[in-house]
Design an enzyme around this catalytic site. Structure first.
Site: not given
Ligand SMILES: *Cc1c(COP(=O)(O)O)cnc(C)c1O
Length: 404
Positions: A122, A199, A202, A225, A363
């Site tokens: 991302h 990260d 998800q 999320k 993104c």
């Molecule tokens: C949504 C997402 C982000 C960013 O999250 P934010 O809440 O917009 O800061 C980063 N990495 C992944 C894999 C995402 O799905």
């Protein structure tokens, strides 16, 4: 077993009509709907409990400070951190990763050092490293994934070297759904002397995290999320690393002593939480984590795996539809394109049918290009999604095809 009807009833927005149609919400990967307990928690904090935290010597403030710190404790337990001191509250995963780049990255990396990321990142796990690399003359290396979106171990290992100081990878791709083997990646990275940033934005929604098992050094996710409020995120860091890092932003709350000449900083996590935090949101996120735990990870995993299989099979029966990201080990994110229909037009027609999906580069522009597309459609599930959602999606796609 998950009682899906009961779960769905916990999410009030799901019962609304969209364009007069059943709300078929398939954009959880962008942001999840909220269960009533989270909405109640926000309302309760703001209507009955509100005061600033860590400051007042009066009962409202003391009580809410306790709850805010309990939220940190709950979050630490949720990801199996050793201590709540390893939990820094941020605005979202984006801020969490920027924080690691701006503090650990800026203070520990030197010209010539390398940062290694995957092709599947991302923008939030790409641009902060790109900026840091530019600023400090570092090299940003990108290791290849396989064409079906799966992890390519050989590519990763051959890109890793003793110059690699940070390996930053997603645990689950928001475009491909691929789940990456973090434990294995972390082990190899550590042998090469690199720190590992995960990260988990998800991944956190779909499977339990154990940061000690992963042995990652930093990890990020967002409250919104995982069925929590917006405006709150988490940056996990190993305590010994956090203790040795400079502050991110400066101001109130993050200090030890201040004179006009010199300031000393508070220990973590306070050092990284300058200013008044997102109090109600942190407490609301803890409520969301509790909600997930009460459903039970075993139940969620079982239920979602079945639904992922169902959706994958259903999509594969649609003529002219190509799925983008077909790794064996994937979670509930389905990117696809349909012959002759621009994803934007498809989403427009689906919306008329009450179906919400996302289109674009999600993104992750370089990733979508690498997969061979300018833009793709994406349907994604949450714990409240069911087979009916998938059936309606398929029917709506079939309907859209009749227009082209
Ligand atoms: C949504 C997402 C982000 C960013 O999250 P934010 O809440 O917009 O800061 C980063 N990495 C992944 C894999 C995402 O799905």
């Amino acid at each position: 077993m998950l009682n899906i009807e009961k779960v769905r009833a916990d999410f009030p927005e799901l019962s609304l009509l969209i364009n007069g149609k059943r709300n078929t919400f398939l954009d959880t990967a962008a942001s999840a709907q909220k269960p009533q307990v989270v909405i109640d928690s926000l309302l309760e904090t703001l209507t009955r409990k509100y005061a600033n935290v860590h400051r007042g010597s009066y009962s409202l403030s003391e009580q809410l400070t306790y709850e805010y710190e309990q939220a940190r404790k709950q979050t630490a337990e949720f990801i199996k951190a050793r201590s709540p001191k390893e939990i820094v509250f941020t605005r979202n995963a984006t801020e969490s990763i920027n924080l690691v780049a701006a503090t650990y990255g800026r203070s520990k990396l030197n010209a010539g050092d390398e940062i290694l990321i995957s092709e599947a990142e991302h923008h939030a796990n790409l641009i902060p490293w790109q900026m840091l690399a530019e600023e400090k003359s570092l090299k940003l290396k990108v290791f290849k994934i396989n064409d079906n979106g799966s992890f390519n171990k050989e590519a990763f290992l051959s890109a890793l070297s003793d110059k690699t100081k940070i390996v930053a990878v997603t645990a689950m791709s928001n475009v491909l759904g691929t789940i990456f083997p973090i434990e294995e990646i972390a082990k190899a990275a550590h042998q090469a002397g690199a720190k590992v940033v995960v990260d988990a934005c998800q991944y956190a929604v779909h499977a339990p995290i154990d940061v000690q098992n992963w042995d990652c050094d930093f990890m990020a996710f967002s409250g919104h999320k995982i069925y929590g409020p917006t405006g709150i995120g988490v940056m996990y860091g190993k305590l010994e690393l956090l203790e040795d890092m400079p502050p991110y932003q400066t101001g109130g709350e993050m200090i030890d002593t201040v004179t006009y000449e010199k300031t000393t900083f508070a220990p973590p996590p306070a050092r990284f939480e300058a200013g008044t935090p997102a109090i109600a949101e942190a407490i609301g996120m803890a409520e969301a984590l509790r909600y997930v735990e009460n459903l039970g990870w075993k139940n969620i995993l079982e239920y979602e795996q079945d639904l992922v299989e169902y959706a994958t099979n259903a999509l594969s029966t649609v003529k002219g539809l190509t799925q983008v990201g077909t790794a064996a080990n994937k979670g509930g994110v389905f990117s696809f394109v349909v012959d002759k229909i621009h994803p934007q037009d498809l989403a427009f027609i689906l919306n008329q049918e009450g179906v919400s999906i996302r289109t674009g580069h999600h993104c992750a522009e370089p990733l979508v290009h690498r997969m061979g597309y300018e833009t793709v459609a994406r349907a994604s599930i949450g714990v409240y999604s069911n087979k009916e959602d998938i059936d309606i999606l398929i029917k709506a796609i079939d309907k859209a095809k009749t227009f082209f």
